[in-house]
Design a protein around this motif. Structure first.
Motif, PDB file in Angstrom:
ATOM      1  N   SER A 175      -7.323   6.729   2.627  1.00  0.00           N
ATOM      2  CA  SER A 175      -7.063   6.143   1.313  1.00  0.00           C
ATOM      3  C   SER A 175      -8.273   5.412   0.743  1.00  0.00           C
ATOM      4  CB  SER A 175      -5.878   5.174   1.379  1.00  0.00           C
ATOM      5  OG  SER A 175      -6.213   4.005   2.117  1.00  0.00           O
ATOM      6  N   ALA A 176      -9.214   5.036   1.608  1.00  0.00           N
ATOM      7  CA  ALA A 176     -10.483   4.428   1.185  1.00  0.00           C
ATOM      8  C   ALA A 176     -11.502   4.772   2.262  1.00  0.00           C
ATOM      9  CB  ALA A 176     -10.362   2.928   0.998  1.00  0.00           C
TER      10      ALA A 176
ATOM     11  N   ILE B 195      -3.695   5.245   5.507  1.00  0.00           N
ATOM     12  CA  ILE B 195      -4.083   4.044   4.758  1.00  0.00           C
ATOM     13  C   ILE B 195      -5.170   3.258   5.484  1.00  0.00           C
ATOM     14  CG2 ILE B 195      -3.259   1.830   3.854  1.00  0.00           C
ATOM     15  CD1 ILE B 195      -0.485   3.133   3.567  1.00  0.00           C
ATOM     16  N   THR B 196      -6.260   3.010   4.799  1.00  0.00           N
ATOM     17  CA  THR B 196      -7.266   2.061   5.263  1.00  0.00           C
ATOM     18  C   THR B 196      -6.639   0.665   5.234  1.00  0.00           C
ATOM     19  OG1 THR B 196      -9.126   3.381   4.506  1.00  0.00           O
ATOM     20  CG2 THR B 196      -9.492   1.000   4.702  1.00  0.00           C
ATOM     21  N   SER B 197      -6.822  -0.108   6.297  1.00  0.00           N
ATOM     22  CA  SER B 197      -6.078  -1.364   6.386  1.00  0.00           C
ATOM     23  C   SER B 197      -6.842  -2.423   7.177  1.00  0.00           C
ATOM     24  CB  SER B 197      -4.718  -1.114   7.061  1.00  0.00           C
ATOM     25  OG  SER B 197      -3.917  -2.270   7.079  1.00  0.00           O
TER      26      SER B 197
ATOM     27  N   SER C 237       1.962   0.449  12.301  1.00  0.00           N
ATOM     28  CA  SER C 237       1.839   1.778  12.898  1.00  0.00           C
ATOM     29  C   SER C 237       1.990   2.901  11.877  1.00  0.00           C
ATOM     30  CB  SER C 237       2.877   1.941  14.012  1.00  0.00           C
ATOM     31  OG  SER C 237       4.191   1.721  13.515  1.00  0.00           O
ATOM     32  N   PHE C 238       2.769   2.687  10.809  1.00  0.00           N
ATOM     33  CA  PHE C 238       2.996   3.744   9.827  1.00  0.00           C
ATOM     34  C   PHE C 238       1.721   4.143   9.083  1.00  0.00           C
ATOM     35  CE2 PHE C 238       7.153   1.337   9.623  1.00  0.00           C
ATOM     36  CZ  PHE C 238       7.812   2.187  10.496  1.00  0.00           C
ATOM     37  N   THR C 239       0.739   3.248   9.001  1.00  0.00           N
ATOM     38  CA  THR C 239      -0.412   3.500   8.140  1.00  0.00           C
ATOM     39  C   THR C 239      -1.252   4.683   8.611  1.00  0.00           C
ATOM     40  OG1 THR C 239      -1.679   1.844   9.380  1.00  0.00           O
ATOM     41  CG2 THR C 239      -0.592   1.112   7.373  1.00  0.00           C
ATOM     42  N   ALA C 240      -1.169   5.015   9.880  1.00  0.00           N
ATOM     43  CA  ALA C 240      -1.958   6.131  10.405  1.00  0.00           C
ATOM     44  C   ALA C 240      -1.330   7.479  10.081  1.00  0.00           C
ATOM     45  CB  ALA C 240      -2.128   5.995  11.914  1.00  0.00           C
ATOM     46  N   THR C 241      -0.065   7.504   9.636  1.00  0.00           N
ATOM     47  CA  THR C 241       0.638   8.773   9.446  1.00  0.00           C
ATOM     48  C   THR C 241       1.112   8.999   8.021  1.00  0.00           C
ATOM     49  OG1 THR C 241       2.686   7.720  10.224  1.00  0.00           O
ATOM     50  CG2 THR C 241       1.386   8.929  11.841  1.00  0.00           C
ATOM     51  N   THR C 242       0.855   8.070   7.106  1.00  0.00           N
ATOM     52  CA  THR C 242       1.177   8.330   5.699  1.00  0.00           C
ATOM     53  C   THR C 242       0.219   9.392   5.166  1.00  0.00           C
ATOM     54  OG1 THR C 242      -0.292   6.518   5.026  1.00  0.00           O
ATOM     55  CG2 THR C 242       2.057   5.998   5.272  1.00  0.00           C
TER      56      THR C 242
ATOM     57  N   ALA D  64       0.828  -1.207   0.000  1.00  0.00           N
ATOM     58  CA  ALA D  64       0.000   0.000   0.000  1.00  0.00           C
ATOM     59  C   ALA D  64       0.862   1.257   0.000  1.00  0.00           C
ATOM     60  CB  ALA D  64      -0.939  -0.009   1.206  1.00  0.00           C
ATOM     61  N   MET D  65       1.944   1.261   0.762  1.00  0.00           N
ATOM     62  CA  MET D  65       2.832   2.418   0.773  1.00  0.00           C
ATOM     63  C   MET D  65       3.515   2.595  -0.582  1.00  0.00           C
ATOM     64  SD  MET D  65       4.447   2.600   4.616  1.00  0.00           S
ATOM     65  CE  MET D  65       4.815   0.867   4.831  1.00  0.00           C
ATOM     66  N   GLY D  66       3.854   1.467  -1.221  1.00  0.00           N
ATOM     67  CA  GLY D  66       4.408   1.550  -2.570  1.00  0.00           C
ATOM     68  C   GLY D  66       3.397   2.118  -3.551  1.00  0.00           C
ATOM     69  N   ALA D  67       2.127   1.740  -3.372  1.00  0.00           N
ATOM     70  CA  ALA D  67       1.071   2.257  -4.243  1.00  0.00           C
ATOM     71  C   ALA D  67       0.928   3.767  -4.088  1.00  0.00           C
ATOM     72  CB  ALA D  67      -0.249   1.561  -3.935  1.00  0.00           C
ATOM     73  N   LEU D  68       0.988   4.262  -2.843  1.00  0.00           N
ATOM     74  CA  LEU D  68       0.923   5.703  -2.629  1.00  0.00           C
ATOM     75  C   LEU D  68       2.001   6.413  -3.432  1.00  0.00           C
ATOM     76  CD1 LEU D  68       0.347   6.112   1.243  1.00  0.00           C
ATOM     77  CD2 LEU D  68      -1.361   6.076  -0.571  1.00  0.00           C
TER      78      LEU D  68
END
Length: 338
Positions: free
Chosen positions: A334-335, A291-293, A282-287, A255-259
């Motif tokens: 992200s979604a 990111i919805t996960s 933990s990173f998904t909340a601050t990209t 997902a981070m690569g997709a961003l």
């Protein structure tokens, strides 16, 4: 303090070595006051019982192993932290040793064959390459609980989430946002892991449950399980003319690569393409955007796995128990909500 001995603790506390040994080995007949006195000396001196000596005295070392592919992967580092803290809170409290297999068949065979050379009382093991049959043949007498989606013998315990159901839920969320060209990103370009295989099955189920057809052209593999590899694969697919409006990612790294790939091409997230990741690291909340996960219940996974491992260490010898723990879809930018 380096090299602190049992005798040093006994002299510091003004008690016999036998009393210190009884406290270390948690014998029940030691008084509360004496236990506190000895524990204070242990803490002040920094004494750590020798694992092999403890095994000779009690049949236990007080150590558990956690074996997985790669501690550099955020999911595994976060899992290790949870398991370590949960193990310390069990009775008796356990310390955790980490064993990396590098996600290779040879590495997983080595973990099973070595059995930690008698240093641990039990092991939690997340395989990805080795077969169910080899696990059954190689794990020997070491108490063990398997984690994750890999194959598991009927004789062994396993804890996992329902990957098929979770992937279907992620896909349906994108459909509810009005997306119809939904890709799956980040699985292996060569041999599929058990994890990727189950998540692709769930992705297809989610499409079919929503009245959409699965299109093989929308499966975007990566050369490696890394953000950079997923960004390269997605970017190449878009540059070649692939039209998509949603992405279910194998994991949050994809997902981070997709961003990255979409930002580089001026594609708006989520207006043009919505993204769902997996693992809720933990990173998904601050990209940007966040990111919805899919979030596995790692607290429950650690607790259930350690409970079953404790029962195996205590002598339970029944057939394997396969347990599912819960998950949730954590909805972020992200979604967004449908």
């Amino acid at each position: 303090m380096a090299g602190v001995r049992l005798q040093d603790v006994a002299e510091h506390a003004g008690v016999s070595m036998k009393t210190v040994s009884n406290v270390v080995h948690e014998h029940p007949h030691v008084s509360h006051a004496m236990r506190e006195r000895v524990q204070k000396a242990i803490d002040e001196l920094g004494y750590r019982p020798n694992a092999l000596g403890r095994r000779l005295a009690t049949g236990r070392t007080g150590l558990l192993a956690l074996a997985f592919a790669d501690v550099r992967l955020p999911y595994f580092s976060e899992l290790a932290n949870l398991v370590s803290r949960a193990a310390a809170q069990t009775s008796p409290g356990y310390r955790l040793l980490l064993e990396e297999t590098e996600g290779t068949l040879e590495g997983e065979r080595a973990v099973l064959s070595a059995s930690e050379a008698g240093l641990v009382d039990g092991m939690l093991f997340q395989p990805s390459q080795i077969s169910s049959r080899e696990i059954a043949e190689r794990h020997g007498d070491l108490p063990m609980v398997l984690l994750g989606e890999g194959p598991a013998p009927l004789s062994m315990d396993r804890v996992m989430i329902d990957n098929v159901s979770a992937a279907a839920a992620a896909t349906r969320h994108l459909v509810a946002l009005g997306r119809r060209r939904i890709a799956f990103l980040g699985h292996e370009a060569q041999a599929l892991s058990s994890t990727s295989r189950l998540r692709i099955v769930g992705y297809q189920e989610g499409l079919e449950q929503s009245g959409l057809s699965a299109d093989p052209a929308l499966l975007i593999a990566s050369d490696e399980i890394t953000p950079a590899a997923s960004a390269a694969s997605l970017g190449a697919a878009i540059d070649a003319g692939l039209k998509i409006d949603g992405i279910v990612c194998r994991d949050d790294l994809a997902a981070m690569g997709a961003l990255r790939a979409l930002h580089e091409r001026g594609i708006c997230i989520p207006d043009d393409i919505a993204i769902v990741g997996w693992d809720n690291i933990s990173f998904t909340a601050t990209t940007f955007p966040s990111i919805t996960s899919i979030a596995p219940d790692l607290d429950s996974l650690a607790r259930v796995a350690l409970e079953m491992l404790g029962e195996r260490i205590a002598g339970f010898d029944g057939l394997g128990r396969h347990r599912l723990v819960d998950y949730e879809l954590v909805v972020r930018e992200s979604a967004p909500p449908a």
